[in-house]
Design an enzyme around this catalytic site. Structure first.
Site, PDB file in Angstrom:
ATOM      1  N   ARG A   1      -4.727   2.111   8.619  1.00 12.15           N
ATOM      2  CA  ARG A   1      -3.368   1.712   8.268  1.00 12.15           C
ATOM      3  C   ARG A   1      -2.356   2.742   8.785  1.00 12.15           C
ATOM      4  O   ARG A   1      -2.418   3.911   8.373  1.00 12.15           O
ATOM      5  CB  ARG A   1      -3.305   1.645   6.741  1.00 12.15           C
TER       6      ARG A   1
ATOM      7  N   GLU B   1       0.596  14.190  -8.870  1.00 12.61           N
ATOM      8  CA  GLU B   1       0.868  13.075  -7.949  1.00 12.61           C
ATOM      9  C   GLU B   1       0.708  13.579  -6.511  1.00 12.61           C
ATOM     10  O   GLU B   1       1.162  14.688  -6.191  1.00 12.61           O
ATOM     11  CB  GLU B   1       2.302  12.572  -8.177  1.00 12.61           C
TER      12      GLU B   1
ATOM     13  N   ARG C   1      11.130  10.023   5.057  1.00 10.26           N
ATOM     14  CA  ARG C   1      10.974   8.601   5.347  1.00 10.26           C
ATOM     15  C   ARG C   1      12.212   7.822   4.877  1.00 10.26           C
ATOM     16  O   ARG C   1      13.224   8.409   4.558  1.00 10.26           O
ATOM     17  CB  ARG C   1       9.671   8.111   4.704  1.00 10.26           C
TER      18      ARG C   1
ATOM     19  N   HIS D   1       1.014  12.443  -2.310  1.00  9.89           N
ATOM     20  CA  HIS D   1       1.362  11.510  -1.237  1.00  9.89           C
ATOM     21  C   HIS D   1       0.940  12.117   0.084  1.00  9.89           C
ATOM     22  O   HIS D   1       1.183  13.310   0.338  1.00  9.89           O
ATOM     23  CB  HIS D   1       2.865  11.228  -1.207  1.00  9.89           C
ATOM     24  N   LEU D   2       0.331  11.300   0.917  1.00 11.74           N
ATOM     25  CA  LEU D   2      -0.087  11.766   2.236  1.00 11.74           C
ATOM     26  C   LEU D   2       1.124  12.126   3.079  1.00 11.74           C
ATOM     27  O   LEU D   2       1.131  13.147   3.785  1.00 11.74           O
ATOM     28  CB  LEU D   2      -0.888  10.654   2.923  1.00 11.74           C
ATOM     29  N   SER D   3       2.142  11.292   3.017  1.00 10.07           N
ATOM     30  CA  SER D   3       3.337  11.506   3.834  1.00 10.07           C
ATOM     31  C   SER D   3       4.400  12.244   3.035  1.00 10.07           C
ATOM     32  O   SER D   3       4.342  12.296   1.794  1.00 10.07           O
ATOM     33  CB  SER D   3       3.878  10.149   4.323  1.00 10.07           C
TER      34      SER D   3
ATOM     35  N   ALA E   1       2.920   2.478  -3.100  1.00 11.39           N
ATOM     36  CA  ALA E   1       4.284   1.935  -3.235  1.00 11.39           C
ATOM     37  C   ALA E   1       4.700   1.766  -4.694  1.00 11.39           C
ATOM     38  O   ALA E   1       5.897   1.679  -4.986  1.00 11.39           O
ATOM     39  CB  ALA E   1       4.379   0.614  -2.491  1.00 11.39           C
TER      40      ALA E   1
ATOM     41  N   HIS F   1       7.485   3.931  -6.238  1.00 10.58           N
ATOM     42  CA  HIS F   1       8.916   3.652  -6.112  1.00 10.58           C
ATOM     43  C   HIS F   1       9.384   2.500  -6.994  1.00 10.58           C
ATOM     44  O   HIS F   1      10.564   2.191  -7.024  1.00 10.58           O
ATOM     45  CB  HIS F   1       9.238   3.322  -4.640  1.00 10.58           C
TER      46      HIS F   1
ATOM     47  N   TYR G   1      -0.311   8.062   8.170  1.00 12.47           N
ATOM     48  CA  TYR G   1      -1.290   8.401   7.135  1.00 12.47           C
ATOM     49  C   TYR G   1      -2.564   9.069   7.667  1.00 12.47           C
ATOM     50  O   TYR G   1      -3.432   9.447   6.880  1.00 12.47           O
ATOM     51  CB  TYR G   1      -1.658   7.141   6.340  1.00 12.47           C
TER      52      TYR G   1
ATOM     53  N   ASN H   1      -2.409   8.933  -6.381  1.00 15.74           N
ATOM     54  CA  ASN H   1      -1.469   8.496  -5.351  1.00 15.74           C
ATOM     55  C   ASN H   1      -1.116   7.054  -5.697  1.00 15.74           C
ATOM     56  O   ASN H   1      -1.903   6.146  -5.417  1.00 15.74           O
ATOM     57  CB  ASN H   1      -2.091   8.582  -3.960  1.00 15.74           C
TER      58      ASN H   1
ATOM     59  N   ARG I   1      11.980   5.277  -0.252  1.00 17.43           N
ATOM     60  CA  ARG I   1      10.808   6.081  -0.639  1.00 17.43           C
ATOM     61  C   ARG I   1      11.203   7.445  -1.201  1.00 17.43           C
ATOM     62  O   ARG I   1      10.351   8.250  -1.564  1.00 17.43           O
ATOM     63  CB  ARG I   1       9.865   6.258   0.557  1.00 17.43           C
TER      64      ARG I   1
ATOM     65  N   PRO J   1      -2.259   1.040  -4.212  1.00 16.95           N
ATOM     66  CA  PRO J   1      -2.327  -0.101  -3.298  1.00 16.95           C
ATOM     67  C   PRO J   1      -2.315   0.290  -1.826  1.00 16.95           C
ATOM     68  O   PRO J   1      -1.612   1.227  -1.431  1.00 16.95           O
ATOM     69  CB  PRO J   1      -1.082  -0.927  -3.655  1.00 16.95           C
ATOM     70  N   ASN J   2      -3.088  -0.421  -1.076  1.00 13.19           N
ATOM     71  CA  ASN J   2      -3.195  -0.320   0.393  1.00 13.19           C
ATOM     72  C   ASN J   2      -3.974   0.906   0.873  1.00 13.19           C
ATOM     73  O   ASN J   2      -4.240   1.038   2.061  1.00 13.19           O
ATOM     74  CB  ASN J   2      -1.803  -0.358   1.060  1.00 13.19           C
TER      75      ASN J   2
HETATM   76  C1  DQA Z   1       2.245   6.917   0.056  1.00 13.30           C
HETATM   77  C2  DQA Z   1       3.742   6.755   0.317  1.00 13.30           C
HETATM   78  C3  DQA Z   1       4.242   5.424  -0.234  1.00 13.30           C
HETATM   79  O1  DQA Z   1       5.629   5.290   0.021  1.00 13.30           O
HETATM   80  C4  DQA Z   1       3.516   4.281   0.434  1.00 13.30           C
HETATM   81  O2  DQA Z   1       3.929   3.049  -0.107  1.00 13.30           O
HETATM   82  C5  DQA Z   1       2.035   4.437   0.354  1.00 13.30           C
HETATM   83  C6  DQA Z   1       1.451   5.752   0.617  1.00 13.30           C
HETATM   84  C7  DQA Z   1       1.704   8.222   0.714  1.00 13.30           C
HETATM   85  O3  DQA Z   1       0.592   8.599   0.368  1.00 13.30           O
HETATM   86  O4  DQA Z   1       2.370   8.819   1.560  1.00 13.30           O
HETATM   87  O5  DQA Z   1       1.307   3.482   0.172  1.00 13.30           O
HETATM   88  O6  DQA Z   1       2.017   7.021  -1.332  1.00 13.30           O
END
Ligand code: DQA
Length: 154
Positions: A27, A107, A116, A109-111, A86, A89, A32, A83, A120, A19-20
């Site tokens: 964003r 898995e 954080r 994650h960009l961040s 959210a 979590h 990111y 990825n 998270r 998502p997102n």
């Molecule tokens: C994310 C980290 C998640 O906490 C966040 O909700 C995302 C992006 C990342 O790629 O860092 O949507 O998965």
């Protein structure tokens, strides 16, 4: 007419963006980055081509859709990069699906989740995966893809 040479199908790796992530590039760029999802997917296609494999990249904002695509990935590909955004979590359903499939899953994650907010720091999905790459921006996807490509060659 001479018979057409048939090329053996290249092994495929699936990449799922949760998502997102359709808003990547716009964003929260300070977290990111500024690379768009289309640019990231194009880079992954280039990397896959150089490794002699194919990549299928998909994005959804819907948990059920991601579940269906995890099972499709098992049927159609040799590895999965995900990825879960959210849902990382929150989603026991995604974690269960990742445990249920017989292909290796990485898995991404960009961040760096540990840098954080505490909500998270918990990943339901990570323990269901072979490994996790985080905090390296879009390069994390490339590393995960290369890992799975190397595994296919060995
Ligand atoms: C994310 C980290 C998640 O906490 C966040 O909700 C995302 C992006 C990342 O790629 O860092 O949507 O998965």
């Amino acid at each position: 007419m001479p018979p057409k040479e048939t090329q053996p199908a290249r092994p495929t790796i699936t990449v799922l963006h949760g998502p997102n992530l359709h808003r990547l590039g716009a964003r929260e760029p300070s977290i990111y980055g500024t690379t768009t999802l289309a640019e990231l997917d194009a880079r992954l296609a280039d990397v896959a081509g150089a490794c002699g494999i194919s990549v299928v990249c998909r994005q959804s904002n819907h948990e059920g859709q991601l579940l269906d695509w995890i099972y499709e990935a098992e049927a159609r590909s040799r590895g999965l990069v995900i990825n879960p955004g959210a849902y990382t979590h929150t989603s026991l359903a995604l974690a269960d699906a990742l445990r249920a499939v017989a292909i290796p899953v990485i898995e991404v994650h960009l961040s760096n989740l540990y840098a954080r907010d505490p909500a998270r720091h918990v990943s339901h999905t990570a323990a269901a995966c072979r490994g996790v790459v985080m905090g390296l921006g879009t390069e994390g996807y490339v590393l995960a893809l290369r890992y799975l490509a190397d595994e296919l060659c060995s």
